[in-house]
Motif scaffolding. Structure first.
Motif: not given
Length: 139
Positions: A4-5, A53-54, A132, A134-135, A137, A139
């Motif tokens: 994620t980072n 961050s996009s 939002w 998060k890739a 996380e 679902t």
């Protein structure tokens, strides 16, 4: 599996008839900042605009190979960008003040997001909401 980072891997790329003007408008209306801009005069060969961050990439619509693939700017359908925001009401106020055409007013979704949808001056559809994902996380 990406972490994620790491840097984003998806970068929406848009073509505008008047990209130079749209760069300024996207900053005013949506809060984008310019990371890079290449071109001559009013012709933008490539620009990178940052939102948190996009990033999106954009340039002036031209009759080159890429332009033939993606087509002309406008309301051809099937194109939109979703932007996750902390405060949809503030984003709505900013976009409306800058002249965005609101095509769906602020609404609260059953999945917990507060959202609105608008068009930029050249017809692209932008959705802003508090949902939002998060890739990294589940679902």
């Amino acid at each position: 599996m990406p972490t994620t980072n790491e840097a984003p891997r998806l970068y929406p790329a848009l073509r505008y008839k008047n990209a130079a003007k749209m760069i300024d408008w996207l900053g005013e209306a949506f809060g984008f900042t310019v990371r890079a801009r290449y071109g001559e005069g009013d012709v933008v060969h490539h620009a990178e605009l940052v939102f948190g961050s996009s990033m999106i990439m954009l340039g002036t619509a031209r009759d080159d190979d890429y332009g033939k693939m993606v087509g002309e700017p406008g309301s051809g359908g099937g194109k939109s960008i979703y932007v996750a925001v902390d405060d949809a009401d503030a984003a709505y106020t900013r976009a409306k003040k800058a002249g965005a055409t609101i095509i769906q007013e602020l609404t609260d979704r059953d999945y917990g997001s507060r959202e609105f949808i608008c068009r930029d001056p050249e017809g692209n559809v932008w959705s802003f909401g508090t949902y939002w994902p998060k890739a990294g996380e589940k679902t």
